[in-house]
Design an enzyme around this catalytic site. Sequence first.
Site: not given
Lengths: 467, 512
Positions: A39-42, A52, A184-185, A275, A446
Amino acid sequence: MTYDVIIIGAGPGGYNAAIRAGQLGLKAAIVEKRENKKLGGTCLNVGCIPSKALLHASELYEAASARLPALGIRAEKVSLDLKQMLKQKDEAVEALTKGVEFLMKKNKVDTFFGSGEIVEAGKVRVAGADGKTTDLTAKHIIIATGSEVAPLRGVEIDEERIVSSTGALSLSAAPKHLVVVGGGVIGLELGSVWRRLGAKVTVVEFLDRILPTMDGEVSKQFLRILKKQGMAFRLSSKVAGVEKLKTKLKVAVEPAEGGEAETIDADVVLVAIGRRPHTAGLGLDRVGVKTDERGFILTDHFRTSVEGIWAIGDCIHGPMLAHKAEDDGVACIELIAGKAGHVNYDAVPNVVYTWPEVASVGKTEEELKEAGVAYKVGRFAFSANSRAKTNHETDGFVKILADAETDRVLGCHIVGVDAGELIAEAVSVIEFGGASEDIARTCHAHPTRSEAVRQAAMGVEGWTMQA
Amino acid sequence: MATEIRVPALGESVTEATIARWLKKEGENVAADEPLVELETDKVSVEVPAPSTGVLSKISAKEGDTVEVDAVLGMIGEAAAKAARKEKSAGKDEKAPAGEGRSKAGAKKQAVAGRTVEVRVPQSGESVTEAEVGEWLKKEGDRVEADEPIVSLETDKASMEVPAPAAGIIRKIAAKEGETVEVGALLAEIEAGGDGAAAKEEPALRAAAERAAPAPSAGKPLSPAPRRIIGEYALDPAAVEGTGKDGRITKADALAAAKAKDGAKARAPEPAPAPARETGPREERVKMSRLRQTIARRLKEAQQTAAMLTTFNDVDMSAVMALRGEYKELFEKKHGVKLGFMSFFVKACVHALKEIPEVNAEIDGTDIIYKNHYDIGVAVGTDRGLVVPVVRDADAKSLAAIEAEIADFGRRARDGSLKLEEMQGGTFTISNGGVYGSLLSTPILNAPQSGILGMHRIEERPVARDGQVVVRPMMYLALSYDHRIVDGKGAVTFLVRVKENLEDPQRLLLDL
């Protein structure tokens, strides 16, 4: 088997829709056709997550040799174990897909492996790999089949030497010369990975700029940063063809407007020109679900042209991003459940996970100009940010665009380390209709990079204090 | 059990009202019949009393909202009251050596006691945007009880006293006497509670109630930019419409509200800012009082807006004087008020207004609003200027009631204690210049009314009656009217009818 809702596709759009359905007490089934039954797709299998994993690891590898010495750390004899690097990537993918399986169980969602086809409104036939079919019925069907790699005419992807993003995640060795088609990305992220791991990388982009949908200033600065890192660019150029020789690939590059072709030798070519919606085999024509000329399913708040059939994510209009698909999925289920689901596409962030990162949300300066919106700009460079300075990570800047009259934040664009995390503040402010002054008058810790966001916001009304 | 607070019937012609002011906040304790909210209609302003004792658990109509008769304004609940009582007892316990649990309660109470409550200039009428600080009745450091008046304000229309919203100690006075302050501006800060004994259980009650039902402002958190703008422009956040997520106020909303406020100020025609000229040695420059400025502005507005002209007649006062002479003593003995001429004039006018309804109407844009009620303004001169209190529903009042009311108005006009609402919403005005000896005048309309009757001095004049010259007590009458809606015929008929009613008061009795 009868359900309240059948979801075709178990990517971020589909599986989040399934979770939300479970939460709202809807009986849901999810259909996934990935052959390895993950599961999870592309996103999880061959997209966001594995890329990543490689970006993070390759970044540390590069830092060890290129940046640590400046901080007083000698990491001599740093060497690459690509096998292990790919393995830890696969392990991350494996763990996360298991997590999705768990979430399906937790939310009482039935999972069916096989390709789903809509036989008629309310009926989905799942054809398993073994040839068996199962018919499922439901009042509502959600198409969440996502997108696939757009092919480059005349260039056939073999996923070994000519690869898509999928193949580029599993190269067995760093190529000597990687030619990336598309600035592109995806091209810039995977190009960065292999450059860090030793490849010479040349990016061929048809347009005269990289990241063409992003703010022009971002594209320009980021190009400069990547060039400094050693990436080569051929802008306003197109790849006319790739000749496969035994030992190398001959890439024909010609000017975008036509002209004489030039040949570049490469070991691997990565096709990353974009895509396209993935809807083949769903039976859209037969049931009458309308698509546009590019194959995107036309929807009105996720409702397709056929009653009871909905569509979300990459296969409909809007940014092709996992988190956009997630939000679509949630909103779509909420609409089905009679709630007021809504996704604000003006507040969908977009992140490039390079080093440094690029992140943006809302409108670009070019878009505002074209729409004739009167706007003000605030900028702040990380070179003036104390945290960036102390960390020797001063590349990049924050840019905030706000309505000239109401000061409402219309866009935020960041190039810099952690830009993907910093953008969240701007996303919230945009979602809440906030003004640059709202950011400017909010306390920021800061020393952090987030102070640069605040200083840029101050800049909109001319009171940047630290530059 | 919760009780609904609904808009009461407001009168025959009135179907809706505007929420002028909530006198109680969400979460506050209220007693049955205690006024909760002030409604303003085109006629009057009314206070809606609490239908039962309890806690004002919900306010469903905000200030400025227009509500229809019988609409729900809010709810009074009991549950919170119980919670409040519990809290109260916890507060008492706390005097005993504090245990673990109690010290927590104590800390809570202290936090409450130290709470700073702001005293701001209240909204006091639709057209009032600013006021002058009259007199501070309390000094910094003084203890005040909840609802105790702490400062008086003078507005264009009336003076009013601002009560302390909570018991405590005045920590800061933010506006000096004589200073002009806008509605919503900070007047003072009170440290709620102060010393525990005097603070009573009030803060504790409030704290409990606040937890039970957050105050409206707490329900609408402000982000930083709108917070600044609302502060700088002294806007009421409850009145700013939020267009952000879930109705939040964005900077754009706040800017729009600020602009609207600025615009309203710009539109109000201020006396021309003529460059202050040098005053000569025998001249004296005095600032116009707010009342005087308002009178000046409103009179000029009336002149600019209406197509104003005046028709005249005279009236033989013999009959009224005879009647008065005959019954003066008896009347005063029975009603405890002197029988004057004014009540006759009021009655005569009401009679004529019924016949000529245009004179009792007003123009609103392209519409005419006829008023089926007779609220007669009676101009009263004071040493500070002219004020016009209104005798409501004069058609339904006896001569004695009218006389008593006018006498009371006169007294209170002179000592400055007339309330704003007593001067609002008249439908017609009577101005008596006769008391100062005027022979003849052309009064100016009291906008948006369409008619004003001018009375003058009564003097004996020779007149012809049945071919004979006789001496009669005569008075000239003047009716100034707005020719846009009152025709000459109507105006003349009106005045003739007033004259007839006065020359033969029996007509009033017979409703002729």
